[in-house]
Design a protein around this motif. Structure first.
Motif, PDB file in Angstrom:
ATOM      1  N   SER A   1       0.845  -1.204   0.000  1.00 39.48           N
ATOM      2  CA  SER A   1       0.000   0.000   0.000  1.00 39.48           C
ATOM      3  C   SER A   1       0.876   1.249   0.000  1.00 39.48           C
ATOM      4  O   SER A   1       0.617   2.208  -0.733  1.00 39.48           O
ATOM      5  CB  SER A   1      -0.913   0.020   1.232  1.00 39.48           C
ATOM      6  OG  SER A   1      -1.795  -1.060   1.200  1.00 39.48           O
TER       7      SER A   1
ATOM      8  N   HIS B   1       2.672  11.693 -10.086  1.00 38.05           N
ATOM      9  CA  HIS B   1       1.833  12.877 -10.250  1.00 38.05           C
ATOM     10  C   HIS B   1       2.692  14.145 -10.206  1.00 38.05           C
ATOM     11  O   HIS B   1       2.499  15.062 -10.999  1.00 38.05           O
ATOM     12  CB  HIS B   1       0.770  12.933  -9.155  1.00 38.05           C
ATOM     13  CG  HIS B   1      -0.086  14.155  -9.242  1.00 38.05           C
ATOM     14  ND1 HIS B   1      -1.136  14.261 -10.129  1.00 38.05           N
ATOM     15  CD2 HIS B   1      -0.029  15.346  -8.590  1.00 38.05           C
ATOM     16  CE1 HIS B   1      -1.689  15.447 -10.009  1.00 38.05           C
ATOM     17  NE2 HIS B   1      -1.043  16.129  -9.081  1.00 38.05           N
TER      18      HIS B   1
ATOM     19  N   ARG C   1      -4.726   1.740   3.109  1.00 42.40           N
ATOM     20  CA  ARG C   1      -4.414   2.873   2.239  1.00 42.40           C
ATOM     21  C   ARG C   1      -5.019   4.163   2.789  1.00 42.40           C
ATOM     22  O   ARG C   1      -4.376   5.202   2.817  1.00 42.40           O
ATOM     23  CB  ARG C   1      -4.936   2.584   0.830  1.00 42.40           C
ATOM     24  CG  ARG C   1      -4.370   3.513  -0.214  1.00 42.40           C
ATOM     25  CD  ARG C   1      -4.927   3.182  -1.567  1.00 42.40           C
ATOM     26  NE  ARG C   1      -4.669   1.805  -1.962  1.00 42.40           N
ATOM     27  CZ  ARG C   1      -5.478   1.067  -2.694  1.00 42.40           C
ATOM     28  NH1 ARG C   1      -6.632   1.559  -3.114  1.00 42.40           N
ATOM     29  NH2 ARG C   1      -5.158  -0.159  -3.022  1.00 42.40           N
TER      30      ARG C   1
ATOM     31  N   LEU D   1      -3.110   7.477   3.935  1.00 37.70           N
ATOM     32  CA  LEU D   1      -3.450   8.789   3.363  1.00 37.70           C
ATOM     33  C   LEU D   1      -3.757   9.800   4.469  1.00 37.70           C
ATOM     34  O   LEU D   1      -3.421  10.975   4.355  1.00 37.70           O
ATOM     35  CB  LEU D   1      -4.660   8.654   2.426  1.00 37.70           C
ATOM     36  CG  LEU D   1      -4.388   7.968   1.093  1.00 37.70           C
ATOM     37  CD1 LEU D   1      -5.691   7.681   0.362  1.00 37.70           C
ATOM     38  CD2 LEU D   1      -3.488   8.846   0.222  1.00 37.70           C
TER      39      LEU D   1
ATOM     40  N   SER E   1     -14.814   5.042  -3.338  1.00 37.40           N
ATOM     41  CA  SER E   1     -14.257   6.349  -3.680  1.00 37.40           C
ATOM     42  C   SER E   1     -13.738   6.994  -2.397  1.00 37.40           C
ATOM     43  O   SER E   1     -13.977   6.488  -1.294  1.00 37.40           O
ATOM     44  CB  SER E   1     -15.277   7.238  -4.386  1.00 37.40           C
ATOM     45  OG  SER E   1     -16.299   7.604  -3.500  1.00 37.40           O
TER      46      SER E   1
ATOM     47  N   TYR F   1     -11.959   9.276  -7.189  1.00 36.57           N
ATOM     48  CA  TYR F   1     -12.159   7.846  -7.364  1.00 36.57           C
ATOM     49  C   TYR F   1     -10.884   7.018  -7.311  1.00 36.57           C
ATOM     50  O   TYR F   1     -10.945   5.799  -7.267  1.00 36.57           O
ATOM     51  CB  TYR F   1     -12.897   7.594  -8.680  1.00 36.57           C
ATOM     52  CG  TYR F   1     -14.317   8.091  -8.607  1.00 36.57           C
ATOM     53  CD1 TYR F   1     -15.310   7.294  -8.073  1.00 36.57           C
ATOM     54  CD2 TYR F   1     -14.642   9.372  -9.018  1.00 36.57           C
ATOM     55  CE1 TYR F   1     -16.602   7.747  -7.957  1.00 36.57           C
ATOM     56  CE2 TYR F   1     -15.932   9.846  -8.911  1.00 36.57           C
ATOM     57  CZ  TYR F   1     -16.914   9.021  -8.375  1.00 36.57           C
ATOM     58  OH  TYR F   1     -18.184   9.487  -8.253  1.00 36.57           O
TER      59      TYR F   1
ATOM     60  N   LEU G   1      -6.224   7.140  -6.615  1.00 38.55           N
ATOM     61  CA  LEU G   1      -5.110   7.868  -5.987  1.00 38.55           C
ATOM     62  C   LEU G   1      -4.668   9.057  -6.845  1.00 38.55           C
ATOM     63  O   LEU G   1      -4.344  10.118  -6.316  1.00 38.55           O
ATOM     64  CB  LEU G   1      -3.939   6.911  -5.762  1.00 38.55           C
ATOM     65  CG  LEU G   1      -4.132   5.884  -4.639  1.00 38.55           C
ATOM     66  CD1 LEU G   1      -2.992   4.885  -4.636  1.00 38.55           C
ATOM     67  CD2 LEU G   1      -4.214   6.589  -3.295  1.00 38.55           C
ATOM     68  N   ASN G   2      -4.664   8.871  -8.162  1.00 35.09           N
ATOM     69  CA  ASN G   2      -4.276   9.992  -9.020  1.00 35.09           C
ATOM     70  C   ASN G   2      -5.213  11.170  -8.813  1.00 35.09           C
ATOM     71  O   ASN G   2      -4.803  12.323  -8.806  1.00 35.09           O
ATOM     72  CB  ASN G   2      -4.302   9.567 -10.493  1.00 35.09           C
ATOM     73  CG  ASN G   2      -3.124   8.688 -10.833  1.00 35.09           C
ATOM     74  OD1 ASN G   2      -2.071   8.804 -10.215  1.00 35.09           O
ATOM     75  ND2 ASN G   2      -3.297   7.799 -11.785  1.00 35.09           N
TER      76      ASN G   2
ATOM     77  N   TRP H   1      -4.285  13.195  -5.669  1.00 33.84           N
ATOM     78  CA  TRP H   1      -3.182  14.155  -5.784  1.00 33.84           C
ATOM     79  C   TRP H   1      -3.593  15.359  -6.620  1.00 33.84           C
ATOM     80  O   TRP H   1      -3.173  16.484  -6.343  1.00 33.84           O
ATOM     81  CB  TRP H   1      -1.940  13.488  -6.381  1.00 33.84           C
ATOM     82  CG  TRP H   1      -1.562  12.229  -5.664  1.00 33.84           C
ATOM     83  CD1 TRP H   1      -1.324  11.003  -6.209  1.00 33.84           C
ATOM     84  CD2 TRP H   1      -1.407  12.057  -4.241  1.00 33.84           C
ATOM     85  NE1 TRP H   1      -1.048  10.085  -5.227  1.00 33.84           N
ATOM     86  CE2 TRP H   1      -1.087  10.703  -4.015  1.00 33.84           C
ATOM     87  CE3 TRP H   1      -1.520  12.908  -3.146  1.00 33.84           C
ATOM     88  CZ2 TRP H   1      -0.875  10.188  -2.742  1.00 33.84           C
ATOM     89  CZ3 TRP H   1      -1.317  12.388  -1.876  1.00 33.84           C
ATOM     90  CH2 TRP H   1      -0.995  11.053  -1.685  1.00 33.84           C
ATOM     91  N   ALA H   2      -4.432  15.139  -7.618  1.00 38.96           N
ATOM     92  CA  ALA H   2      -4.930  16.275  -8.401  1.00 38.96           C
ATOM     93  C   ALA H   2      -5.801  17.175  -7.528  1.00 38.96           C
ATOM     94  O   ALA H   2      -5.724  18.407  -7.600  1.00 38.96           O
ATOM     95  CB  ALA H   2      -5.714  15.776  -9.614  1.00 38.96           C
TER      96      ALA H   2
END
Lengths: 367, 86
Positions: free
Chosen positions: A247, A258, B10, B14, B32, B46, B48-49, B52-53
């Motif tokens: 993870s 990113h 995860r 986060l 999500s 929805y 991980l990308n 970050w956005a």
């Protein structure tokens, strides 16, 4: 009908800077009798005549994916060519070709093409993983690589690097050092007009094996004190003693790509992941992350995680420390036991600034 | 490890990563994520990308995993996670 959709054809991408010898290589290969079962997609008009199997491109139209970057573009011309080729093949209008060769233009970064071959549904279902052959000019290659970023992109994307014009130049010590910025690529020094190069297009499976050769890349890097630099491009290896938290690695990699995706040219790794009995092979090129593969057994007794990076203008020590910090935190981050980290489906949220509420399961379904 | 456990791990990670930015992340319905800032503004993403956005949109300058100050903050917040500069 089953045979039409179950086979995956090998696909070879031939790239290289202007004048490096791509078309010479293609002509030599296509002149062989066993090449009669090949289809060719070529960018430039009239370079090689292959009757109806030849598709010509004069436009390079691109569509930018939403949320993507410039390296994640779709080559619509390639998509159309693939549709045309496979529909003609399936309908019997052209011979049933058994491999596909795509030649890029000399000034093309091959990444959008590779991205298209991975994401296009037709390509993903009918074609094997692309094998990239980069032709480097044996005389002018060094100066081309130092002045043209496209040439460097072609080198970094390569599975096989073919150094041409062996008959005209023999001393390549400096050039070989630069070519080693792609530590996975097989280097072949050849005279395109005389050497037998059919093996280049014959064994994609063996070439794929090279994809997993992280220890090999590592040993070569070690001989060069770990880091080689050319125009801010550096190749280095990160070794982690403890098993990785998956993870943590996934979150870290998405965050890294990113923030710095365009400068992370390639990453390949053999990972020792928590709770995984065998190694996990990881591979990404810029923003394109390939699905990780699980290996049955370790290639050597060394069970440490090894990640080889090819980056542009990024500090290797920062990358290593960042990964270590993320991994350490992931190992101690325990899931929240109560509802603090969890929102029920009916709690509501916002998409693009608009309030939304996810419908809850109706009572008649719950029973 | 089940998919649900992996997702929970995860989200827990986060939470720690986004805390220095004043952001809170939560799992919404198991498929999500919801990001929330100090003002209570929520953003639904929805993957991980998307996170970050969204963080880039919510924080001036965005987030950089190679930023030494960010890594120092993370290391100090979690005992035993300090990785020295090399």
């Amino acid at each position: 009908m089953t045979s039409l959709i179950s086979e995956r054809l090998p696909v070879f991408v031939v790239t290289g800077f202007l004048g490096s010898g791509k078309t010479t290589l293609l002509r030599q290969i296509l002149a062989l009798p066993e090449s009669s079962d090949s289809a060719v997609i070529i960018n430039e008009l009239g370079e090689v005549g292959l009757d109806h199997e030849l598709i010509e491109f004069s436009q390079d139209s691109t569509v930018v994916l939403q949320g993507g970057c410039i390296c994640c573009t779709i080559r619509t011309d390639i998509e159309q060519a693939l549709n045309h080729l496979f529909s003609a093949r399936d309908a019997g209008r052209i011979p049933r070709f058994k491999r596909l060769i795509i030649e890029t233009t000399g000034i093309a970064d091959p990444q959008p093409l590779i991205f298209t071959l991975h994401t296009n549904p037709l390509a993903a279902s009918r074609l094997d993983r692309p094998h990239v052959i980069t032709v480097v000019d044996g005389i002018l290659g060094l100066s081309t690589l130092s002045t043209h970023p496209e040439a460097m992109a072609q080198l970094i994307a390569a599975h096989t690097v073919l150094i041409s014009k062996r008959d005209l130049a023999s001393q390549h010590t400096e050039l070989f050092e630069v070519l080693r910025l792609n530590p996975w690529a097989r280097l072949i020094h050849a005279d395109l007009l005389k050497d037998d190069l059919r093996s280049l297009f014959a064994q994609p499976a063996a070439a794929r094996q090279l994809d997993h050769d992280v220890p090999g890349a590592l040993s070569h890097n070690a001989q060069r004190d770990g880091v080689a630099r050319e125009h801010e491009v550096s190749a280095f290896c990160v070794i982690l003693e403890r098993p990785l938290n998956w993870s943590g690695f996934g979150v870290w990699m998405t965050m890294l790509l990113h923030a710095h995706g365009a400068r992370v040219l390639r990453v390949k790794g053999i990972l020792n992941v928590d709770e995984s009995p065998g190694p996990v092979f990881f591979h990404c090129a810029q923003h394109l992350v390939h699905p990780p593969e699980h290996g049955d057994r370790w290639p050597t007794d060394d069970r440490r995680s090894k990640l080889v990076f090819v980056v542009q203008g990024l500090d290797p020590t920062r990358i290593k420390r960042s990964l270590q910090v993320f991994d350490a935190i992931a190992k101690v981050a325990t899931p929240v036991p109560d509802s603090a980290g969890y929102l029920s489906a009916g709690a509501g949220g916002a998409v693009a600034g608009r309030p939304v509420r996810r419908p809850t399961t109706p009572r008649w379904i719950k029973g | 490890m089940t998919l649900r456990h992996e997702r929970e791990a995860r989200v827990a990670l986060l939470k720690r990563l986004l805390a220095p930015f004043g952001l809170r992340s939560r799992d919404w319905g198991g498929n999500s994520y919801v990001l929330q800032n100090h003002d209570g503004r929520r953003q639904n993403v929805y993957n991980l990308n998307g996170i970050w956005a969204a963080v880039d949109a919510l924080i001036p300058g965005g987030c950089d995993p190679l930023d030494p100050r960010f890594l120092d903050t993370l290391s100090k917040a979690e005992p035993g996670c300090d990785v020295p500069h090399q």
